[in-house]
Design an enzyme around this catalytic site. Structure first.
Site, PDB file in Angstrom:
ATOM      1  N   ASP A 127       2.404   4.911  -0.051  1.00 17.63           N
ATOM      2  CA  ASP A 127       2.010   6.092   0.717  1.00 17.63           C
ATOM      3  C   ASP A 127       2.341   7.343  -0.085  1.00 17.63           C
ATOM      4  O   ASP A 127       3.377   7.983   0.103  1.00 17.63           O
ATOM      5  CB  ASP A 127       2.740   6.102   2.063  1.00 17.63           C
ATOM      6  CG  ASP A 127       2.039   6.991   3.078  1.00 17.63           C
ATOM      7  OD1 ASP A 127       0.914   7.434   2.802  1.00 17.63           O
ATOM      8  OD2 ASP A 127       2.624   7.225   4.150  1.00 17.63           O
ATOM      9  N   LYS A 137       0.870  -1.181   0.000  1.00 17.94           N
ATOM     10  CA  LYS A 137       0.000   0.000   0.000  1.00 17.94           C
ATOM     11  C   LYS A 137       0.906   1.229   0.000  1.00 17.94           C
ATOM     12  O   LYS A 137       1.427   1.637   1.032  1.00 17.94           O
ATOM     13  CB  LYS A 137      -0.925   0.016   1.211  1.00 17.94           C
ATOM     14  CG  LYS A 137      -1.946   1.149   1.173  1.00 17.94           C
ATOM     15  CD  LYS A 137      -2.909   1.066   2.342  1.00 17.94           C
ATOM     16  CE  LYS A 137      -3.963   2.157   2.235  1.00 17.94           C
ATOM     17  NZ  LYS A 137      -3.384   3.511   2.271  1.00 17.94           N
ATOM     18  N   CYS A 145      28.604  24.090  25.425  1.00 15.64           N
ATOM     19  CA  CYS A 145      28.497  22.666  25.112  1.00 15.64           C
ATOM     20  C   CYS A 145      28.116  21.889  26.372  1.00 15.64           C
ATOM     21  O   CYS A 145      28.751  22.061  27.419  1.00 15.64           O
ATOM     22  CB  CYS A 145      29.830  22.164  24.561  1.00 15.64           C
ATOM     23  SG  CYS A 145      29.932  20.366  24.384  1.00 15.64           S
ATOM     24  N   CYS A 159      36.711  18.163  24.065  1.00 12.47           N
ATOM     25  CA  CYS A 159      35.332  17.670  24.143  1.00 12.47           C
ATOM     26  C   CYS A 159      35.312  16.155  23.974  1.00 12.47           C
ATOM     27  O   CYS A 159      35.770  15.623  22.957  1.00 12.47           O
ATOM     28  CB  CYS A 159      34.472  18.333  23.070  1.00 12.47           C
ATOM     29  SG  CYS A 159      32.726  17.912  23.199  1.00 12.47           S
ATOM     30  N   TYR A 204      -1.496   0.436 -10.204  1.00  8.29           N
ATOM     31  CA  TYR A 204      -2.034  -0.681  -9.422  1.00  8.29           C
ATOM     32  C   TYR A 204      -3.472  -1.060  -9.772  1.00  8.29           C
ATOM     33  O   TYR A 204      -4.034  -1.981  -9.170  1.00  8.29           O
ATOM     34  CB  TYR A 204      -1.921  -0.419  -7.922  1.00  8.29           C
ATOM     35  CG  TYR A 204      -2.556   0.860  -7.410  1.00  8.29           C
ATOM     36  CD1 TYR A 204      -3.904   1.134  -7.566  1.00  8.29           C
ATOM     37  CD2 TYR A 204      -1.773   1.792  -6.732  1.00  8.29           C
ATOM     38  CE1 TYR A 204      -4.475   2.289  -7.074  1.00  8.29           C
ATOM     39  CE2 TYR A 204      -2.329   2.964  -6.232  1.00  8.29           C
ATOM     40  CZ  TYR A 204      -3.681   3.206  -6.405  1.00  8.29           C
ATOM     41  OH  TYR A 204      -4.236   4.362  -5.918  1.00  8.29           O
ATOM     42  N   CYS A 226      30.431  22.918  18.763  1.00  6.60           N
ATOM     43  CA  CYS A 226      31.219  23.065  19.983  1.00  6.60           C
ATOM     44  C   CYS A 226      32.628  23.489  19.588  1.00  6.60           C
ATOM     45  O   CYS A 226      33.240  22.885  18.705  1.00  6.60           O
ATOM     46  CB  CYS A 226      31.257  21.743  20.749  1.00  6.60           C
ATOM     47  SG  CYS A 226      32.480  21.722  22.076  1.00  6.60           S
TER      48      CYS A 226
END
Length: 797
Positions: A131, A129, A422, A446, A239, A440
Site C-alpha cells: 500500500d 499487495k 478531569c 485520580c 514486483y 489532570c
C-alpha cells in the site's frame, strides 16, 4: 441481441459516480489529500462497473473504469510509459458456506485460466499487495537513468531526483547479465514505524500529520525539493518488469523476481508461489494472519500467473490483465460517524480526546472508539460530534480518526473544546505553554493515575519502601485496598497476606504450602516494617515522591534548600517560585497547580497525619534576601516597557506595593520612569485581578523573609554556581552517591553537557557526553580528581 438503453436514472447515477471517482482520483494522485476511504472508493467503482456492464451505452472511453488514476501535472515533467502501467482487477470476500462461494471472484479468475490454457492447478506467483506509490525505474547499461510515477497508467511524473534519495533503490545494478534497457516496477512505501514516528514529531510540533503511510510515501515522492524527500524514511520493493531491450529474462515471474534480487533490488520476503485455487486461498490466509505484524501496510495479496507464455495467451481486458488479480483484505480505513468526543485519562495523567463512533468494521475488527491524540489534533481536523470521519486502523496501532468528510457535515455542529476538569476525579486539567498534551492535576487522588502514583511514591529515590513492587501495587489497587499513598500506612500484615492470597487465586499461582495451610508471613512483616521506616524521611524525597509533574530530584532539592519546609512549598505561589534557581514558568505553574487542588492537599495532610516527618526541615534560606524586593515583584508582572532598570528605580523609592500605588503615575514620571512604562504600569495596577496576584506574591515573600532568623546570613557553599555532569561507571562510589556529595557542596548535577557545564566527570565506558565535553572544550575529570575534590571539602566516601 441488442443491449438495453440506460434509463435516465441510471445515466444520472453513472454521471454522479464518474464525477465522484474522478474527484477522488484527483485528490489521491495529484493533491495527495484523499477525501474518501479505500472501501468507499472500491464501492463506488464497483457500482459504476455494474452499471456499465448492464448498459453498454454508459461505458464511455473516458470513464474512470477505463483509467488507472489521474493524469500527472503540477511541477513535474511527464513521462510516457512505453508499456502501460495498468492496475489490477479486485476480488473481495463475500458470503457463502464454502471457500469457492466466499471467494467466488478468485474462483472464477482461476477457472478462466484453467479453461483458456487447458491446465489443471496452474502455478501462480503470489505476493503482498503493498500500500504505497507505484513507480517505474529505468536502467540503461545497469545505471539508473529515470524514475516515474504510474500516473494514469499511460503517463506519469518524472520523479527521478527524488527516487535517487531512496536508499533501497539501486543507482547501479549489481552482478552482470542485465539487459541494456531494463524497466523495473515496484512500490515506494513508508514503513509503519517510520510513519508513526513522523506523525508523533508532527503532532508535537503542531504540524499536520500524515493521513496514512501511503500518503506519506506519495507526498514524499512528490516534493519539489529532493532534500525533503531524502529526510523521509522511505522503502521500496520491486514486483514486476516493463520494457526490456537487448537482453533476456527468465521464463517465469517468480524466477524474474529472484533475478531482480540478485541485481540488487529489494523484493518482499513474503513473495512465493501457489498452485490452483486452494493454494491461492491458503496464501491469502497465511499473509492475512501476518498482516498486523508486517512492518509495512498491505491491503491485499496479488496473484499472477507465473509463466510469461501463459500471461501472453491470457491477454488483457479493459484496464487490467486477465492473468492477474488483487485479492483485497477488509479495508483498514472506513467511514463512520462521531457520536461523542470524550476525555480519557492515562496512567501518567495525560488527557487524550477519544471519539466514540458508530460501530464500523475496520480491517476485520469492529471499531467503536478512535484516538484523536490531543486537543491540537482535534482543532487541526476540526472534528465535531455528528461528523462523518474516516477511521484508520493498521496493525497493533490504536484506531485513529484520520480525516473529516467535510461535505457530509450536518447543520448545527459546534467546534469541540477541551473540558476544564478531569472526568475521573474532577481536578483541573492543565496545559503547559507550548505543550501539546493537557494533564489532570489530581495526581494523588485520580483513580486513573493511582497505580503510577503508588509505584513512584514507593520508589527507591522517593520514599524507598523496599518490597512494594508493581505486582503488589496492582493487587492493592485492583482489590480496592489503597486509593492514595496515605492508605499504605494503615495496612497491616493480615491485610497484605489476604491481598497475596487473592492475587494468587486470581493468577492461579497459589503455592502448595498455602494449600496445605502453611502461610508464610515474614515477607508481609518486612513490607509493613519498610512502610513504617519510610515515615522518617527527608523533604526532597517526599516532594519527589508526590509525583508532581516536572519535579525531579534536583528540583525537589532546590525547593527544600530554598524554602526550608513543606508548609512554605505548599503556600508559595507560582510567581514567587519562578524566582528560585532552575525553576521556570512550567515548573512553577505545575507545583502551584498541584497544591491548589483540594484532593492533593487532603492526601498530603493524610500523609502527615500518618506520621511522616522530615529530618531536614529548616528555616528558609537567607539567600532569599538577595532574591526578593519590589523590583522582583514588578518583574514578575512582566509589564511591557517596564524593564529591570525601571523596576530597580521604583524599588529604590518605594518600600512596597502599597507605597508604589499611593504615589501614582505622575510621581513615577517625576522620579524618572519613562512615560510608556508609567502608562503600562498604571494600567496593570488598575486591573484588580493582576493586583490580587501581586499582593499574594508580596505576602508570600514577606512570610518567607519573616521566617528567617534575624542574624542569619546567606551561607555560600564551596561549589555554588557550578554545574557537574557525570558519565560512565566509577569504582569507588556510584553515580547517585557522587551526585549526592556534589549537591551537598552546592553544585548542580545535570544530565546533559552544554557550554555552561563546569566539569564533566568521566568514568569507565563514558559515552556521548564525553565526546560533547571535548567538542565544547569543557574540563574533563577522572574519578581520582572527583575524589580529591570531595576529600578537600570533607565529604570523601
Amino acid at each position: 441481441m441488442s443491449q438495453p438503453i440506460a434509463p435516465v436514472e441510471a445515466s444520472s447515477r453513472a454521471a454522479q459516480l464518474r464525477a465522484r471517482i474522478d474527484d477522488a482520483n484527483h485528490r489521491y494522485h495529484v493533491l495527495d489529500d484523499p477525501s474518501i476511504s479505500d472501501a468507499e472508493y472500491d464501492r463506488l467503482m464497483r457500482e459504476l462497473e455494474s452499471l456499465e456492464q448492464q448498459y453498454a451505452d454508459l461505458a464511455a472511453p473516458d470513464s474512470p473504469t477505463r483509467r488507472v488514476g489521474a493524469r500527472a501535472h503540477g511541477g513535474f515533467a511527464e513521462v510516457n510509459h512505453v508499456v502501460p502501467m495498468l492496475s489490477l482487477g479486485n476480488a473481495f470476500e463475500g458470503e457463502g458456506e464454502t471457500d469457492r462461494e466466499r471467494y467466488r471472484e478468485v474462483a472464477d479468475f482461476e477457472r478462466r485460466i484453467e479453461q483458456t490454457l487447458h491446465r489443471t492447478s496452474p502455478v501462480f506467483s503470489v505476493e503482498p499487495k503493498l500500500d504505497g506509490l507505484a513507480i517505474s525505474l529505468r536502467y540503461e547499461n545497469g545505471q539508473f537513468v529515470q524514475g516515474a510515477t504510474r500516473g494514469d497508467g499511460a503517463t506519469g511524473e518524472d520523479v527521478t531526483a527524488n527516487l535517487r534519495t531512496v536508499k533501497a533503490i539501486p543507482l547501479k545494478l549489481r552482478g552482470s547479465g542485465w539487459p541494456r534497457v531494463l524497466e523495473v516496477r515496484g512500490e515506494v512505501i513508508m514503513p509503519r514505524a517510520a510513519f508513526e514516528a513522523f506523525n508523533e514529531r508532527a503532532r508535537a510540533a503542531g504540524e499536520k500529520p500524515l493521513a496514512n503511510p501511503r500518503n506519506g510515501a506519495a507526498g514524499s515522492l512528490r516534493q519539489l525539493d529532493p532534500a525533503i524527500t531524502a529526510r523521509r524514511p522511505l522503502a521500496f520493493f520491486a514486483y514486476a518488469v516493463g520494457v526490456v531491450e537487448e537482453g533476456e529474462l527468465p521464463d517465469t515471474h517468480s524466477a524474474t523476481l529472484q533475478q531482480l534480487r540478485e541485481w540488487g533490488f529489494p523484493v518482499s520476503p513474503e513473495v512465493s508461489t501457489a498452485s490452483g485455487f486452494d493454494g491461492l486461498i491458503r496464501y491469502y490466509r497465511r499473509i492475512g494472519e501476518k498482516r498486523d505484524s508486517l512492518p509495512y501496510d498491505i491491503d491485499g495479496v496479488v496473484y499472477k500467473l507465473d509463466d510469461y507464455a501463459g500471461q501472453r495467451e491470457m491477454g488483457f481486458v479493459s484496464r487490467a490483465p486477465r492473468w492477474a488479480i488483487a485479492h483485497k483484505y477488509p479495508a483498514q480505513e472506513q467511514m463512520t460517524t462521531v457520536e461523542a468526543i470524550e476525555i480519557q485519562i492515562g496512567r501518567t495523567g495525560a488527557a487524550t480526546p477519544v471519539a466514540r463512533l458508530t460501530p464500523v468494521q475496520v480491517g476485520g475488527v469492529t471499531v467503536t472508539n478512535a484516538t484523536l491524540h490531543n486537543a491540537d489534533q482535534v482543532a487541526r481536523l476540526d472534528v465535531r460530534v455528528g461528523d462523518t470521519v474516516i477511521v484508520r486502523r493498521a496493525g497493533d496501532v490504536i484506531p485513529e480518526v484520520a480525516r473529516v468528510v467535510d461535505e457530509n457535515r450536518p447543520a448545527g455542529t459546534h467546534p469541540w473544546a477541551m473540558p476544564a476538569t478531569c472526568p475521573v476525579c474532577g481536578s483541573a486539567l492543565v496545559r503547559e505553554e507550548g505543550a501539546a498534551a493537557w494533564r489532570c492535576s489530581g495526581g494523588l487522588v485520580c483513580a486513573a493515575q493511582r497505580k503510577e502514583a503508588l509505584i513512584h511514591f514507593a520508589s527507591r529515590r522517593a520514599m524507598d519502601i523496599d518490597g512494594l513492587g508493581d505486582r503488589f501495587v496492582d493487587a492493592l489497587v485492583e482489590f480496592d485496598m489503597v486509593h492514595t499513598p496515605a492508605d499504605l500506612y494503615a495496612l497491616t500484615v493480615e491485610a497484605f497476606v489476604d491481598m497475596k492470597r487473592r492475587a494468587d487465586e486470581r493468577d492461579g499461582t497459589t503455592p502448595e504450602t498455602v494449600k496445605q495451610g502453611k502461610v508464610a508471613t515474614r515477607w508481609a512483616e518486612n513490607l509493613v516494617e519498610a512502610i513504617d521506616k519510610s515515615r522518617a524521611s527527608t523533604l526532597p524525597r517526599f516532594l519527589f515522591g508526590l509525583g508532581i509533574m516536572h519535579i525531579g530530584e534536583s528540583t525537589a532539592k532546590t525547593l527544600a534548600s530554598w524554602l526550608g519546609s513543606l508548609q512554605f512549598v505548599r503556600e508559595t505561589p507560582a510567581a514567587v517560585l519562578r524566582v528560585l534557581p532552575d525553576i521556570g514558568d512550567e515548573v512553577a505553574t505545575s507545583i502551584a497547580a498541584f497544591f491548589e487542588q483540594e484532593g492533593n492537599q487532603a492526601v498530603v495532610d493524610a500523609l502527615l497525619a500518618a506520621g511522616i516527618t522530615f529530618s531536614d526541615e529548616t528555616a528558609p534560606s537567607p539567600r532569599l534576601r538577595e532574591k526578593f524586593g519590589l523590583d522582583v515583584l514588578l518583574d514578575m508582572a512582566r509589564i511591557s516597557k517596564l524593564g529591570p532598570k525601571s523596576t530597580k528605580l521604583l524599588a529604590s523609592l518605594y518600600s512596597d506595593l502599597d507605597a508604589l500605588m499611593r504615589a501614582g503615575q505622575a510621581q513615577w514620571i517625576v522620579a524618572g520612569l519613562p512615560q510608556a512604562a508609567a502608562t503600562n504600569l498604571a494600567l496593570a495596577l488598575a486591573d484588580p485581578h493582576q493586583v490580587d496576584g501581586l499582593r499574594r506574591a508580596e505576602t508570600a515573600m514577606r512570610n518567607l523573609l519573616a521566617a528567617l532568623p534575624v542574624a542569619a546570613k546567606a551561607a555560600h557553599l564551596p561549589l555554588d554556581g557550578q554545574t557537574f555532569v557525570l558519565t560512565g561507571s566509577m569504582e569507588t562510589l556510584s553515580r547517585d552517591e557522587a551526585r549526592d556529595h556534589l549537591e551537598a557542596l552546592g553544585a548542580k548535577v545535570s544530565g546533559s553537557v552544554s557550554k555552561k557545564t563546569s566539569v564533566v566527570v568521566a568514568g569507565e565506558a563514558a559515552g556521548s557526553k564525553l565526546d560533547k565535553a571535548k567538542e565544547l572544550d569543557v574540563p574533563v575529570w577522572d574519578e581520582a580528581q572527583l575524589l580529591a575534590l570531595l576529600k578537600e571539602h570533607g565529604v570523601a566516601p
